[in-house]
Motif scaffolding. Sequence first.
Motif, short mmCIF file in Angstrom:
data_model
loop_
_atom_site.label_atom_id
_atom_site.label_comp_id
_atom_site.label_asym_id
_atom_site.label_seq_id
_atom_site.Cartn_x
_atom_site.Cartn_y
_atom_site.Cartn_z
N VAL B 92 40.65 -5.28 44.64
CA VAL B 92 39.57 -5.39 45.63
C VAL B 92 40.06 -5.02 47.03
N ASP B 93 41.28 -5.48 47.38
CA ASP B 93 41.78 -5.22 48.74
C ASP B 93 42.33 -3.78 48.90
N GLY B 94 42.35 -3.03 47.81
CA GLY B 94 42.77 -1.62 47.90
C GLY B 94 44.27 -1.41 48.02
N LYS B 95 45.04 -2.50 48.07
CA LYS B 95 46.51 -2.37 48.18
C LYS B 95 47.11 -2.09 46.81
N LEU B 96 47.86 -0.99 46.70
CA LEU B 96 48.40 -0.61 45.39
C LEU B 96 49.87 -0.98 45.22
N ILE B 97 50.52 -1.42 46.31
CA ILE B 97 51.92 -1.84 46.19
C ILE B 97 52.01 -3.35 46.37
N GLY B 98 52.41 -4.03 45.31
CA GLY B 98 52.52 -5.49 45.35
C GLY B 98 53.96 -5.93 45.60
N ASP B 99 54.38 -6.96 44.84
CA ASP B 99 55.68 -7.59 45.03
C ASP B 99 56.64 -7.12 43.92
N TRP B 100 57.69 -6.38 44.31
CA TRP B 100 58.56 -5.82 43.27
C TRP B 100 59.25 -6.88 42.43
N LYS B 101 59.47 -8.07 43.01
CA LYS B 101 60.13 -9.14 42.24
C LYS B 101 59.24 -9.60 41.08
N GLU B 102 57.95 -9.69 41.36
CA GLU B 102 57.00 -10.02 40.27
C GLU B 102 56.98 -8.89 39.25
N GLY B 103 57.01 -7.67 39.74
CA GLY B 103 57.01 -6.50 38.87
C GLY B 103 58.22 -6.46 37.96
N GLU B 104 59.36 -6.85 38.51
CA GLU B 104 60.60 -6.87 37.73
C GLU B 104 60.47 -7.83 36.55
N LYS B 105 59.85 -9.00 36.80
CA LYS B 105 59.66 -9.98 35.72
C LYS B 105 58.73 -9.40 34.65
N LEU B 106 57.62 -8.83 35.10
CA LEU B 106 56.64 -8.28 34.15
C LEU B 106 57.24 -7.16 33.30
N ALA B 107 58.13 -6.38 33.90
CA ALA B 107 58.72 -5.24 33.19
C ALA B 107 59.59 -5.70 32.02
N ALA B 108 60.12 -6.92 32.13
CA ALA B 108 61.04 -7.41 31.10
C ALA B 108 60.34 -8.19 30.00
N ASN B 130 56.34 -5.16 29.35
CA ASN B 130 57.32 -4.74 28.34
C ASN B 130 57.84 -3.33 28.61
N CYS B 131 57.99 -2.97 29.89
CA CYS B 131 58.39 -1.60 30.26
C CYS B 131 59.74 -1.21 29.66
N TYR B 132 60.67 -2.20 29.62
CA TYR B 132 62.03 -1.90 29.13
C TYR B 132 62.06 -1.54 27.65
N ALA B 133 61.01 -1.90 26.92
CA ALA B 133 60.99 -1.53 25.50
C ALA B 133 61.13 -0.01 25.36
N CYS B 134 60.57 0.73 26.31
CA CYS B 134 60.53 2.19 26.20
C CYS B 134 61.20 2.95 27.34
N HIS B 135 61.41 2.31 28.49
CA HIS B 135 61.90 3.03 29.67
C HIS B 135 63.19 2.42 30.22
N GLU B 136 64.07 3.28 30.72
CA GLU B 136 65.17 2.82 31.57
C GLU B 136 64.62 2.60 32.97
N LEU B 137 64.96 1.46 33.58
CA LEU B 137 64.47 1.17 34.93
C LEU B 137 65.65 0.81 35.83
N ALA B 138 65.89 -0.50 36.07
CA ALA B 138 67.05 -0.88 36.89
C ALA B 138 68.33 -0.63 36.10
N LYS B 139 69.35 -0.17 36.80
CA LYS B 139 70.62 0.18 36.15
C LYS B 139 71.24 -1.01 35.42
N LYS B 140 71.06 -2.21 35.99
CA LYS B 140 71.74 -3.39 35.44
C LYS B 140 71.21 -3.78 34.05
N GLU B 141 69.99 -3.38 33.73
CA GLU B 141 69.46 -3.70 32.40
C GLU B 141 69.81 -2.58 31.44
#
Lengths: 271, 215
Positions: B92-108, B130-141
């Motif tokens: 609704v607020d039109g903002k497309l960039i949220g909080d990367w820390k929340e995103g990091e949790k969701l990706a795992a 479940n992004c990590y199931a198919c994609h490389e993202l942060a180097k540490k994972e």
Amino acid sequence: MVQRMLKTVVGVALAGAFGGMAIAQDSKVADELAKYREALADGNPADLLEVKGESLWSEKRGPKNASLEQCDLGLGPGKLEGAYASLPKYFKDTNKVMDVESRLVHCMVTLQGFTPAEATRQWYSKPGKESDIEALVTFIGAKSNGMKINVPATHPEEAKMAKMGEYIFYRRSGPQDFSCSICHGQEGKRIRLQELGNLTTQQGAGFAMKTWPSYRVSQGAVWTMQRRLIDCMRQARWPEPNYLADSIIALETYLQKNATGTVMETPGIKR
Amino acid sequence: MKLKLALFGALSLALAAPALAQKAVEVPGGKYAKEAEQMFRGSFRADNPSYWMTRLEQDETMKTCQQYRDNPPRKIGEKLEKLNAATIRYPVDGKLIGDWKEGEKLAAVGTGGHIGFIQPDPPGRVRGGNCYACHELAKKEVAYGTIGPSLHHFGKLRGNSDDIVKYAYDKIYNSNAFSACTNMPRFGLHNWLTPEQITHIVAFLIDPESPVNKD
């Protein structure tokens, strides 16, 4: 059995050695391999189930107080060698394409007098509750060890089942748009660290099918192919098909047809 | 004139060839496709809650992708892409960039959404991307899958222009808006992730402070 166990131990040790070079710093993988080796040190737990299945096979049970020794798994009454490797197949007496599990249940009903509900009540094990079907299928499977999977699906009904299995393999639905094919239709991919086989090829399907039934370390139990495929559907976030449903038998026929020619190494041990 | 005709013929052949090649791929199930659909539908318990059974429904995209084994002719692919692009909704607020820390949790997080009688998810189980199931993202994972391309350094390589941010959001919301029949789920379309959650994953991909763009 001992020879097979030795082969498995050597195989895993070798895989560990080669894998280790590429991913030396990956402690998670190392831990996982250690778990495998630990489980293998005393042999595959499925071997115990195989022994149990052998005695269940010849034990007189059920309302008819009969054994399963006259059960016809497709090669004639009581003929077990190679039977698992050539299933699913068309059976004249039921006019159906049946897999090892539906045929086994058919024998428990017709020879031993169990009702279908009684025979399938414990079709998979739970902690503290063993499954006779798992034991029997492990025993029957082991009787095909070293033999080639042989499901050419030449009978029209078998050919039809294989095609219907192919249909389900590519069918996309659910809240993640999944199908079997999106993960198992291409070469050399993985989910997380789990390698995925291309089940549309002989090599990929063969590698997947030759080791079932299989002891699953993560589940602490032997899984049959029905259990495996029904759980695939759960992972796809679909409802579970019924045990022995035709759509599962169709998928098995498709996969065994693709795998035909591959030498069985069962019971297996997996993640 | 003759030359023109010959050229025309050669061109049409060249154009027709790929179309013919695609036509040669048989529909999965062949002549038994209809019967197979009925058989599949008949494989489930009658007492399944109806919201479970709706998960077997196929929209036009799913049906078409199955028919072409996820490799539709370009014309049909384009049609599906338009259809899917039209479904994309924004916060609704039109903002497309949220909080990367929340995103990091969701990706795992790979749990959530399992139904059935044998091993359903417990109530309230968190549902992730479940992004990590198919994609490389942060180097540490290191436990990442390879079904999708590596997204390591996504923002570092592509920058954070409005176009890139919108592309990332749209792709997660409805992957089929860009490449019909891709393996990637349509997270927004299915309400698997909320628009807000998608903005967190966008941040995880784009934010210079995100581990995706470090190391």
